[in-house]
Scaffold this active site. Structure first.
Site, PDB file in Angstrom:
ATOM      1  N   ASP A  67     -23.912   1.025   2.157  1.00 24.25           N
ATOM      2  CA  ASP A  67     -23.399   0.514   0.881  1.00 24.25           C
ATOM      3  C   ASP A  67     -23.525  -1.012   0.806  1.00 24.25           C
ATOM      4  OD1 ASP A  67     -21.479  -0.089   2.780  1.00 24.25           O
ATOM      5  OD2 ASP A  67     -19.842   0.954   1.771  1.00 24.25           O
ATOM      6  N   ASN A 136      -7.989   4.064   0.779  1.00 26.16           N
ATOM      7  CA  ASN A 136      -7.845   5.026  -0.330  1.00 26.16           C
ATOM      8  C   ASN A 136      -8.661   6.291  -0.083  1.00 26.16           C
ATOM      9  OD1 ASN A 136     -10.411   4.024  -0.565  1.00 26.16           O
ATOM     10  ND2 ASN A 136     -10.258   3.430  -2.714  1.00 26.16           N
ATOM     11  N   HIS A 138     -11.887   6.354   0.685  1.00 20.91           N
ATOM     12  CA  HIS A 138     -13.313   6.282   0.345  1.00 20.91           C
ATOM     13  C   HIS A 138     -14.184   6.346   1.600  1.00 20.91           C
ATOM     14  CE1 HIS A 138     -13.684   1.547   0.393  1.00 20.91           C
ATOM     15  NE2 HIS A 138     -13.714   2.047   1.586  1.00 20.91           N
ATOM     16  N   GLU A 143     -15.725   6.074  -4.158  1.00 18.77           N
ATOM     17  CA  GLU A 143     -14.311   5.893  -4.443  1.00 18.77           C
ATOM     18  C   GLU A 143     -13.673   7.217  -4.878  1.00 18.77           C
ATOM     19  OE1 GLU A 143     -13.503   3.280  -3.114  1.00 18.77           O
ATOM     20  OE2 GLU A 143     -13.571   1.535  -4.405  1.00 18.77           O
TER      21      GLU A 143
HETATM   22  P1  PGA Z   1     -12.801  -0.952   7.825  1.00 17.66           P
HETATM   23  O1  PGA Z   1     -13.355  -0.399   6.456  1.00 17.66           O
HETATM   24  O2  PGA Z   1     -13.628  -0.333   8.904  1.00 17.66           O
HETATM   25  O3  PGA Z   1     -12.982  -2.443   7.725  1.00 17.66           O
HETATM   26  O4  PGA Z   1     -11.359  -0.538   7.923  1.00 17.66           O
HETATM   27  C1  PGA Z   1     -13.474   0.962   6.226  1.00 17.66           C
HETATM   28  C2  PGA Z   1     -13.780   1.213   4.784  1.00 17.66           C
HETATM   29  O5  PGA Z   1     -13.104   0.647   3.904  1.00 17.66           O
HETATM   30  O6  PGA Z   1     -14.687   1.985   4.489  1.00 17.66           O
END
Ligand code: PGA
Length: 240
Positions: A67, A136, A138, A143
Site C-alpha cells: 500500500d 481499526n 484494516h 479500511e
Molecule cells: P503498525 O501498522 O505495524 O505500525 O502497527 C499496522 C497497520 O496499521 O496496518
C-alpha cells in the site's frame, strides 16, 4: 489457522523471519507482498541477517508493495516506500527490477493501479503476503467496509487510520487517501501471515480471529484463508 507466539521481541522477529525465509526457499520466483508499518520491521532486519548468513536469497523472489499513502512518495519520511526501502529493500539489496511498489505521486492513479495489478498477474498472483493489523482492523489500506471483491483499492482513510498514522509523520497529519492491494488479491495468496504485537493490538486481534469474519474488520476476512498463520507476541496474545 496456525498461531505462533513470540516470547520476546527477538523471538517475535525470529519467528517472522524464519517464516518468510522458509517460504522463499520453498517458492523461489514467487511474488511476496510485505507490509510496511512498525510491527514487521524487526522481522525484516533479521531476514536480512539470514541472507548475510547464506540461509536465504532474497533476490530469488519478486515483491509488490502492499500500500501507499496517496499524495506522497519516496522523498517523504513516513511513506510506505521509504519505510520499506530503509527497513527492507535497501538493506536486502533487492534489485529494482524485482519489485513494484505503488507510486503515491502518480498523476494517473487509475493507470498506476492497473499497472500494479498487471505486475501481480504477470508473476502468477501473490505467493505470500505478510500483513500488519491496523487499530481499526484494516489490512494494508483496506479500511472497514472495504469491497472484498476488489483487486486494487483507492480508499478515503478511516479516522482511526488518520489519527494512528501520525506516528509515521512525526506527529503531523497524514494523507487522507490510500491505495492498496485489495482483499481479493490478498485472499488469493498461497499463504497469508498476519502479524501483531503489543497490548494495544490485543482487542482488535481478538476481533479479527475469534469473531465471525466481517467486512467491518477486514483482517477478520483472512480467517477464511486455508493457509493462515498468525504471528503475535505475548501481549497481543493475552486477549485470545
Ligand atoms: P503498525 O501498522 O505495524 O505500525 O502497527 C499496522 C497497520 O496499521 O496496518
Amino acid at each position: 489457522m496456525k498461531l505462533l507466539i513470540g516470547r520476546s521481541d527477538k523471538d517475535f522477529a525470529e519467528i517472522g523471519a524464519q517464516y518468510i525465509a522458509k517460504f522463499i526457499r520453498g517458492n523461489p520466483q514467487s511474488l511476496l507482498c510485505l507490509a510496511a508499518g512498525d510491527t514487521p520491521l524487526g522481522m525484516y532486519k533479521r531476514l536480512v541477517e539470514l541472507q548475510h548468513q547464506g540461509e536465504v536469497d532474497l533476490n530469488s523472489v519478486y515483491y509488490v508493495g502492499l500500500d501507499e499513502w496517496v499524495g506522497i512518495g519516496y522523498e517523504t519520511k513516513g511513506s510506505c516506500m521509504q519505510v520499506m526501502m530503509d527497513g527492507f529493500y535497501g538493506p536486502a539489496q533487492i534489485r529494482p527490477e524485482n519489485m513494484r511498489v505503488f507510486n503515491g505521486l502518480a498523476e494517473n492513479m487509475e493507470e498506476e493501479c492497473a499497472q500494479v495489478e498487471q505486475w501481480v498477474a504477470d508473476h502468477g498472483g501473490i505467493g505470500m503476503t505478510l500483513l500488519g493489523i491496523g487499530m481499526n482492523g484494516h489490512v494494508g489500506f483496506n479500511e472497514p467496509y472495504t469491497d472484498p471483491q476488489k483487486s486494487i483499492v483507492l480508499h478515503d482513510l478511516d479516522n482511526v487510520t488518520e489519527q494512528v498514522g501520525k506516528k509515521y509523520f512525526d506527529g503531523k497529519s497524514c494523507p487522507t487517501q490510500g491505495v492498496t492491494i485489495g482483499i481479493r488479491l490478498l485472499s488469493g495468496a498461497k499463504q497469508v501471515c498476519l502479524v501483531a504485537s503489543g497490548a494495544k493490538k490485543a482487542p482488535i486481534l481478538r476481533k479479527s480471529l475469534m469473531e465471525d469474519p466481517t467486512v467491518a474488520v477486514p483482517a477478520s476476512l483472512m480467517q477464511l484463508h486455508e493457509q493462515l498463520t498468525v504471528i503475535m507476541d505475548q501481549e497481543a496474545f493475552r486477549a485470545l
